[in-house]
Design an enzyme around this catalytic site. Structure first.
Site, PDB file in Angstrom:
ATOM      1  CE  LYS A 192      33.390  12.844  59.364  1.00 56.10           C
ATOM      2  NZ  LYS A 192      33.923  13.736  58.451  1.00 56.10           N
TER       3      LYS A 192
ATOM      4  CG  ASP B 122      34.338  15.722  61.379  1.00 52.97           C
ATOM      5  OD1 ASP B 122      34.505  15.979  60.038  1.00 52.97           O
ATOM      6  OD2 ASP B 122      33.421  15.779  62.089  1.00 52.97           O
TER       7      ASP B 122
END
Ligand code: NDP
Ligand code: 2IT
Length: 453
Positions: A134, A174
């Protein structure tokens, strides 16, 4: 953990969490995400000593690598601005690091570490060969001009590019990172690496993107709910639903619910919630897509336009609904919200956002028999279609929309099956346990095979 958990297991869990908290001070979201998993994995590894002896879970809670970097850019007034960029390469045991990039003013190391940790289990659950990662930055895209966003994305990628690649680490979108931002980043990646490769997913259809990727997280979250309901003898059609957020995941959760005959009555953003008792239909949803993707406006404008109630500063959870779809952010449903949902007759929750329910909210669902689809299972559709985008890029071919939708449906059904298989508990299905153990086994077996590293 359940009421049969032995004192030895409880002591091991407490000891494990003490060590984790000591090694990672001031990282509450990371602690929360690990505890949510450790509750099931510690008893599981104690029953399976090969994992315990090789300290697999200790290794899995220490990211492979953390990268942080300065992102310097110039705003439209010529002021020099400085943000912090991150990439957490959590685990590549079963494939290249894979996971989104978040641009939000609340981004911290703790938030990205929780997301990267969760991503490792989620990606394993999809059955596709993807590790977990991430990244992001504490950059707030709200109110920025298109050119400012472009300059930020280019500067961000100027450092990130050396850490990613189609066989190394494949970022995607995201919160705060959608098609526009991925395009700016992919353009810069291509330019400075002098390579046209599938090093990012969520790309535009004209340059290597996949059909259904935009819709995948939201559609998948509804498919997961459908499977949970069916497995327990319920149906989706005609059910009243609360959806939170109004970004990518919320829009396509609402779209699929509407297509399947459910009634969506809420959407929200960080300023408030719209409550449309008549139900949001396809036409009204189109207004939301334009509002959010083109005008980049606030959800209140929906209430002004369609003359429905606007709950300023409120989240949707006090509205009476049968099904809840938290699709905004972490910890957006607390214990009190969960109790209100239960009191109003909510029977199931499918998490589109990552970790939107606090641990106490989850306890409330479980005590009251609310079906609970945890994020690492319920929102895995997005990264699954990202995985299929990587496949298509490798083949230099594109599949049709129908083909991709069928594959997404099938992957979500298999994730549901995996959760049922590993989540049996006192004659019920504990989907959180199922997702944690189901996601763990494949990664753990790969790590065992590699030996000590
Ligand atoms: P978007 O940026 O498209 O939308 C985010 C939405 O959530 C906006 O409506 C935003 O409102 C709201 N929101 C964000 N932060 C907060 C907050 N602190 N409080 C209240 N509302 C908030 O993001 P996505 O839809 O892509 O992501 C939403 C969630 O889904 C995240 O948890 C993400 O990690 C998760 N997810 C996303 C996937 C994807 O493919 N995009 C895949 C799997 C999970 P506002 O505009 O006011 O900030
Ligand atoms: O949380 C997630 O799964 C995502 N943001 C999607 C990640 C991806 O690589 O598509």
């Amino acid at each position: 953990m359940n009421r049969h958990t032995s004192p030895k297991t409880q002591a091991r869990l407490a000891d494990f969490m003490d060590g984790l908290n000591r090694r990672n001070p001031h990282q509450p979201e990371f602690h929360q995400a690990v505890l949510e998993v450790a509750t099931h994995i510690i008893p599981f590894v104690l029953e399976n000593p090969k994992y315990e002896n090789a300290r697999i879970f200790e290794r899995l809670t220490e990211p492979d690598r953390l990268v942080t970097f300065r992102v310097c850019w110039e705003d439209d007034e010529g002021n020099v601005r400085v943000n912090r960029g991150y990439r957490i390469q959590h685990c590549n045991a079963i494939g290249p690091y894979k996971g989104g990039i978040r641009f939000h003013h609340d981004v911290t190391l703790s938030v990205l570490k929780f997301l990267a940790f969760e991503q490792t289990f989620k990606n394993s659950l999809t059955g596709l060969p993807m590790g977990g990662g991430k990244g992001g930055a504490d950059f707030n895209p709200k109110g920025k001009s298109e050119r400012e966003v472009m300059r930020f994305c280019q500067s961000f990628m100027t450092e990130l590019f050396r850490h990613i690649g189609p066989y190394t680490d494949v970022p995607a979108g995201d919160t705060g990172v959608g098609g526009r931002e991925i395009s700016f980043m992919f353009g810069q990646f291509k330019r400075i690496s002098n390579q046209f490769t599938g090093a990012l997913t969520g790309k535009g259809l004209a340059f290597g993107g996949s059909e259904i990727r935009v819709e995948a997280t939201g559609y998948g979250c509804v498919y997961f709910m459908l499977d949970m309901l069916k497995h327990h003898g319920h149906d989706l059609e005609g059910k009243t639903c609360a959806v939170s957020g109004s970004g990518n995941v919320a829009q396509y959760t609402a779209e699929k619910l509407i297509q399947l005959g459910a009634k969506v009555v809420t959407l929200s953003d960080s300023d408030g919630t719209i409550y449309d008792t008549a139900g949001i239909d396809a036409e009204k949803l189109e207004f939301v897509k334009q509002l959010k993707e083109v005008k980049r406006g606030r959800i209140q404008e929906y209430a002004d336009h369609f003359h429905c109630e606007y709950l300023a500063g409120k989240r949707p959870w006090a509205v009476p609904v049968e099904l809840a779809f938290p699709c905004a952010t972490q910890n957006e449903i607390d214990e009190e919200d969960a109790q209100t949902l239960v009191k109003n007759g909510c029977i199931a929750v499918s998490e589109g956002a990552n970790m939107p329910s606090t641990q106490r909210a989850i306890d409330v669902y479980q005590l009251n028999g609310v079906l609970f689809g945890p994020s690492k299972a319920a929102n895995a559709g997005g990264v699954a279609v990202s995985g299929l985008e990587m496949t298509q890029n490798s083949m230099r071919l594109s599949w049709s929309r129908d083909e991709l939708n069928t594959r997404l449906r099938d992957i979500m059904a298999k994730i549901h099956e995996r959760c049922v298989k590993h989540g049996r508990q006192d004659g019920q299905v504990d989907y959180l346990k199922g997702a944690n153990i189901g996601g763990f086994i494949k990664v753990a077996d790969a790590m065992l095979a590699y030996g000590v590293m």
